[in-house]
Design a protein around this motif. Structure first.
Motif, PDB file in Angstrom:
ATOM      1  N   TYR A   1      -8.880 -52.089  64.128  1.00 23.79           N
ATOM      2  CA  TYR A   1     -10.051 -52.294  64.984  1.00 23.79           C
ATOM      3  C   TYR A   1      -9.641 -52.903  66.323  1.00 23.79           C
ATOM      4  CZ  TYR A   1     -14.925 -53.353  66.123  1.00 23.79           C
ATOM      5  OH  TYR A   1     -16.163 -53.400  66.717  1.00 23.79           O
ATOM      6  N   ALA A   2      -8.689 -53.850  66.287  1.00 21.19           N
ATOM      7  CA  ALA A   2      -8.209 -54.458  67.534  1.00 21.19           C
ATOM      8  C   ALA A   2      -7.593 -53.399  68.441  1.00 21.19           C
ATOM      9  CB  ALA A   2      -7.203 -55.561  67.218  1.00 21.19           C
ATOM     10  N   ALA A   3      -6.836 -52.475  67.848  1.00 25.26           N
ATOM     11  CA  ALA A   3      -6.234 -51.398  68.645  1.00 25.26           C
ATOM     12  C   ALA A   3      -7.315 -50.474  69.208  1.00 25.26           C
ATOM     13  CB  ALA A   3      -5.254 -50.610  67.782  1.00 25.26           C
TER      14      ALA A   3
ATOM     15  N   LEU B   1     -19.954 -53.445  71.183  1.00 28.64           N
ATOM     16  CA  LEU B   1     -19.252 -53.405  69.899  1.00 28.64           C
ATOM     17  C   LEU B   1     -20.059 -52.697  68.818  1.00 28.64           C
ATOM     18  CD1 LEU B   1     -17.699 -57.000  69.808  1.00 28.64           C
ATOM     19  CD2 LEU B   1     -16.781 -54.899  70.789  1.00 28.64           C
ATOM     20  N   ALA B   2     -21.362 -52.576  69.009  1.00 29.88           N
ATOM     21  CA  ALA B   2     -22.184 -51.874  68.024  1.00 29.88           C
ATOM     22  C   ALA B   2     -21.773 -50.407  67.890  1.00 29.88           C
ATOM     23  CB  ALA B   2     -23.654 -51.973  68.403  1.00 29.88           C
ATOM     24  N   ARG B   3     -21.120 -49.887  68.910  1.00 30.57           N
ATOM     25  CA  ARG B   3     -20.700 -48.479  68.883  1.00 30.57           C
ATOM     26  C   ARG B   3     -19.412 -48.282  68.085  1.00 30.57           C
ATOM     27  NH1 ARG B   3     -20.140 -46.402  74.819  1.00 30.57           N
ATOM     28  NH2 ARG B   3     -19.540 -44.545  73.618  1.00 30.57           N
TER      29      ARG B   3
ATOM     30  N   ILE C   1      -7.288 -66.659  65.973  1.00 33.74           N
ATOM     31  CA  ILE C   1      -7.176 -66.356  64.544  1.00 33.74           C
ATOM     32  C   ILE C   1      -7.121 -64.856  64.274  1.00 33.74           C
ATOM     33  CG2 ILE C   1      -8.357 -68.492  63.952  1.00 33.74           C
ATOM     34  CD1 ILE C   1     -10.750 -66.684  63.043  1.00 33.74           C
ATOM     35  N   LEU C   2      -6.988 -64.045  65.312  1.00 31.03           N
ATOM     36  CA  LEU C   2      -6.959 -62.594  65.102  1.00 31.03           C
ATOM     37  C   LEU C   2      -5.806 -62.191  64.194  1.00 31.03           C
ATOM     38  CD1 LEU C   2      -7.851 -59.706  65.592  1.00 31.03           C
ATOM     39  CD2 LEU C   2      -6.523 -59.715  67.732  1.00 31.03           C
TER      40      LEU C   2
ATOM     41  N   HIS D   1     -11.744 -58.565  70.137  1.00 31.08           N
ATOM     42  CA  HIS D   1     -11.973 -58.139  71.524  1.00 31.08           C
ATOM     43  C   HIS D   1     -10.710 -58.403  72.358  1.00 31.08           C
ATOM     44  CE1 HIS D   1     -13.730 -57.656  75.477  1.00 31.08           C
ATOM     45  NE2 HIS D   1     -14.901 -57.332  74.941  1.00 31.08           N
ATOM     46  N   PRO D   2     -10.224 -57.409  73.090  1.00 36.47           N
ATOM     47  CA  PRO D   2      -8.942 -57.579  73.795  1.00 36.47           C
ATOM     48  C   PRO D   2      -8.965 -58.619  74.907  1.00 36.47           C
ATOM     49  CG  PRO D   2     -10.004 -55.517  74.422  1.00 36.47           C
ATOM     50  CD  PRO D   2     -10.780 -56.057  73.275  1.00 36.47           C
ATOM     51  N   LYS D   3     -10.141 -58.962  75.424  1.00 36.02           N
ATOM     52  CA  LYS D   3     -10.200 -59.938  76.512  1.00 36.02           C
ATOM     53  C   LYS D   3     -10.422 -61.372  76.023  1.00 36.02           C
ATOM     54  CE  LYS D   3      -9.865 -58.895  80.208  1.00 36.02           C
ATOM     55  NZ  LYS D   3      -8.643 -58.700  81.010  1.00 36.02           N
ATOM     56  N   LEU D   4     -10.675 -61.538  74.736  1.00 39.68           N
ATOM     57  CA  LEU D   4     -10.967 -62.878  74.233  1.00 39.68           C
ATOM     58  C   LEU D   4      -9.740 -63.590  73.672  1.00 39.68           C
ATOM     59  CD1 LEU D   4     -14.429 -62.304  72.516  1.00 39.68           C
ATOM     60  CD2 LEU D   4     -13.934 -63.255  74.775  1.00 39.68           C
ATOM     61  N   HIS D   5      -8.756 -62.836  73.208  1.00 38.98           N
ATOM     62  CA  HIS D   5      -7.510 -63.420  72.691  1.00 38.98           C
ATOM     63  C   HIS D   5      -7.808 -64.506  71.648  1.00 38.98           C
ATOM     64  CE1 HIS D   5      -5.573 -61.239  75.943  1.00 38.98           C
ATOM     65  NE2 HIS D   5      -6.345 -61.853  76.815  1.00 38.98           N
ATOM     66  N   SER D   6      -8.559 -64.152  70.636  1.00 36.36           N
ATOM     67  CA  SER D   6      -8.918 -65.118  69.606  1.00 36.36           C
ATOM     68  C   SER D   6      -7.669 -65.637  68.897  1.00 36.36           C
ATOM     69  CB  SER D   6      -9.861 -64.490  68.587  1.00 36.36           C
ATOM     70  OG  SER D   6     -10.149 -65.407  67.557  1.00 36.36           O
TER      71      SER D   6
END
Length: 725
Positions: free
Chosen positions: A206-208, A229-231, A192-193, A185-190
């Motif tokens: 997927y990130a893009a 995200l289900a979509r 481990i991404l 998710h672009p707003k979470l900045h995980s």
């Protein structure tokens, strides 16, 4: 005369009343009287957690909370060592299915080079439910009650407790898939991404995709944006059925199972994210980063990180039981007394923030905290070194029944030699014997005693205890630095190091070819008076060889630049394990992972072809005799080459009161509160004994004041009577 006697009686009653308070409850108890005798654990935290969202949290002070709330499919067995994975919500630990580039099934023993994908199919147990939460609340018609809130409906709501209705639902496999998607998710900045992008199929793309989708949905808004995200399907994570999901990995990477034991891979119900994504929620601090939603043994009921955090038993917690087996010595230590009992064993955990060490320590001694770290300010009061060099609590702590728990961290700190350096680097006998001589001269046992108060063990190689491949005693010692003396490793005498130095071409610390004294250069970003003492100690270690050590202190950024360019000769470095696999330590010496040119974690730039080949064979193997044999050979090669002076594995110290049971340090598991048991009655008894008010000085002062005032009072009363007459 009657008035004088009455006055004396009043003074006596006052004194008796003050003295009688000695028998009453302790006055300094910081907790409500209603909690007396309850099954509540009291502890403290120093730093407020920054993130409680499992896609973002990665610090130990964050895991102290969220690991009790969120449940990934796997966990670490509480008692077994070396550390071993066990199912948590999963039915069993999955074995991967291997596929080739055409997605055709390969045999389990297929060579790693032939494996294009590894597929892990994880089945979770039915009947697991989430904690009560307003995100699941429904009205009589079955419609989600709080998923269409406007500003008026949010008025007066600043905490989860402000929503009167709650609900729950069963955990399903799709919740795990949803959380894996959230890592991109672009707003979470995980954090481990980038790592997962290398392994989970389709994760980078997927990130893009999500970045573009979020921009379209948000339309420039910052608040009230929900990305469903289900979509957006992810090729590397999919639900197979209600209780089964599948994760697809590039190549062979068995370490993914360790990652799946972290909160990053815990389930997230989409209802929770939808609930918290409504307009106005973020402004009220109503977010997943503030209020976790999980299936774990506990739920967060109070979140005031500047003062207090409270975990309470999840009333919907599924069946989980205390382990029935562990290490051979566990039964004798009482660690199996609760075998088979339903978890958790404690009803509530209260964390109070203590910014300063002294108040924290005093409350522990008073019995108001059940457990405590060994603080620097109180180390000498709490811990003593025994004659054998081990540690124990002091006599005053023993009198209170306080116990010391020690464990060796899954970490290593070492002195590194830059293998690209013209003096200490290289693979010839001259440089190798120089490194071995320095490794012997630096007495890490002494350093541990002086600078760590005994909190560590001297490393024999890169692997710390608890990691597969680590061996204790002489079997696991470094024969180039230690001798085995009566079954115990002992550092070789300094005379042996001097002989090695002479054989390296530096007799008595001078270059045999030029006669110039040997000077080595130590790069560090450490400054301050405490570091000066340690650096002076380091100089003295090399002076045993008549070798000069020049310390080059610089700022952190400059130090990192020197490391990247290979300009450092000697340096100190460290590593904390992400997961308990030998690959996570041995890769620190893998040539293609070198710092110079590859920007990897091999800070010594060690590049031995034999070690590299062995690492490539070992890294993806399952633990077993064949893997152990390869690890032993790798350690032999690295110990002989000595790219590190192997340094220290730190020890962790924890103090606990006698009424805390079942505590066994586990430096990989974070969800361990559910295993602890309390005895509230002994705690209440000891608190009362240790905190009884001492009021006789107060009574004495009151009596003296009253006695001094008595003549004036009596004279005043007499004058009053005279005037009335």
């Amino acid at each position: 005369m009657g008035q004088t006697n009455s006055y004396r009686r009043a003074l006596l009653l006052l004194a008796l009343a003050a003295l009688s308070c000695n028998a009453r409850a302790e006055w300094n108890n910081p907790y409500p009287a209603a909690e007396e005798g309850k099954n509540i654990l009291y502890t403290a935290f120093r730093e407020r957690p920054k993130h409680l969202d499992p896609a973002r949290a990665y610090s130990s002070n964050e895991y102290d909370f969220i690991a009790q709330i969120y449940e990934p499919p796997f966990q670490y067995h509480y008692l077994k060592r070396p550390y071993a994975l066990a199912p948590l919500t999963a039915v069993a630990l999955p074995r991967p299915a291997y596929l080739d580039t055409q997605s055709r099934r390969l045999p389990p023993d297929a060579p790693p080079a032939a494996v294009a994908y590894s597929v892990y199919e994880i089945r979770i147990r039915p009947g697991i439910y989430y904690q009560p939460h307003p995100a699941f609340a429904r009205d009589a018609a079955g419609k989600l009650l709080y998923h269409a809130l406007d500003e008026r409906a949010l008025a007066g709501k600043y905490a989860i407790a402000d929503f009167p209705r709650t609900g729950t639902r069963e955990l399903v496999a799709a919740d795990y898939v949803y959380q894996i998607k959230r890592l991109a998710h672009p707003k979470l900045h995980s954090p481990i991404l980038s790592v997962m992008g290398e392994y989970i199929v389709g994760m980078k793309d997927y990130a893009a995709t999500l970045t573009r989708a979020y921009a379209d949905v948000a339309g420039g808004r910052e608040d009230g944006v929900y990305l469903d995200l289900a979509r957006y399907p992810l090729a590397g994570a999919e639900a197979v059925d209600r209780y089964t999901y599948r994760v697809k990995i590039r190549g062979v990477y068995p370490q993914i199972r360790y990652w799946m034991a972290m909160p990053f891979f815990a389930p997230m119900p989409p209802e929770a994210e939808r609930f918290f994504s409504q307009p106005g929620m973020q402004a009220r601090n109503l977010t997943l980063d503030w209020y976790p939603v999980g299936t774990g043994a506990y739920m967060l009921t109070v979140n005031d990180p500047n003062r207090r955090m409270v975990l309470e038993r999840n009333p919907n917690y599924h069946d989980e039981f205390y382990p029935r087996a562990g290490e051979p010595a566990d039964a004798g230590r009482g660690l199996l007394a609760d075998a088979g009992k339903r978890l958790p064993l404690i009803d509530k955990v209260v964390f109070s923030r203590e910014k300063e060490g002294i108040p924290y320590w005093n409350k522990f001694l008073q019995g108001y905290y059940d457990r405590s770290a060994v603080l620097t300010e109180s180390f000498d009061q709490a811990v003593r070194l025994t004659g054998s060099g081990d540690t124990d609590v002091t006599e005053s702590m023993k009198q209170k029944g306080i116990r010391l728990l020690t464990s060796v961290a899954a970490s290593t700190y070492y002195l590194g030699f830059n293998m690209l350096d013209p003096v200490v680097g290289g693979y010839g006998e001259r440089a190798r014997k120089l490194r071995q001589a320095v490794s012997i001269a630096i007495d890490y046992e002494e350093q541990i005693s002086i600078f760590r108060n005994g909190r560590g063990i001297a490393a024999q190689g890169p692997l710390p205890p608890g990691i597969f491949g680590y061996e204790d005693g002489c079997a696991g010692s470094n024969p180039h630095v230690y001798d085995c003396v009566r079954g115990v490793p002992r550092r070789k005498p300094i005379e042996f190091a001097r002989r090695l130095l002479s054989e390296a071409g530096y007799p008595d610390g001078r270059d045999a070819r030029t006669g110039a004294p040997l000077t080595l250069y130590f790069e560090t970003a450490a400054t301050g008076p405490e570091e000066k003492a340690r650096l002076d100690w380091m100089r003295k270690q090399l002076q045993k060889l008549n070798v000069q050590l020049e310390v080059r202190a610089t700022d952190y950024n400059r130090f990192q630049e020197k490391m990247r360019k290979g300009d450092a000769q000697l340096f100190e470095w460290g590593w904390n394990a992400d997961y308990p696999d030998p690959e996570n330590f041995l890769f620190l010496l893998y040539g293609p992972n070198r710092k110079v040119g590859a920007d990897g974690e091999n800070a010594a730039n060690y590049d031995n072809p034999e070690f590299n080949r062995l690492f490539e064979r070992m890294k993806n193997m399952e633990n077993g005799p064949e893997r152990l044999a390869i690890i032993r050979r790798m350690l032999d090669v690295a110990r002989r080459d000595a790219p590190w002076a192997w340094g220290v594995h730190p020890k962790l110290f924890t103090l606990e009161h006698a009424w805390v049971l079942n505590a066994k340090p586990n430096n990989m598991a974070n969800n361990t509160l559910k295993y602890l048991r309390l005895e509230p009655a002994p705690r209440a008894r000891d608190r009362a004994a240790w905190n009884r008010p001492v009021l006789w000085p107060v009574a004495a002062v009151l009596l003296l004041l009253a006695a001094g005032a008595a003549p004036a009072v009596i004279a005043y009363r007499r004058r009053e009577r005279t005037v009335r007459r």
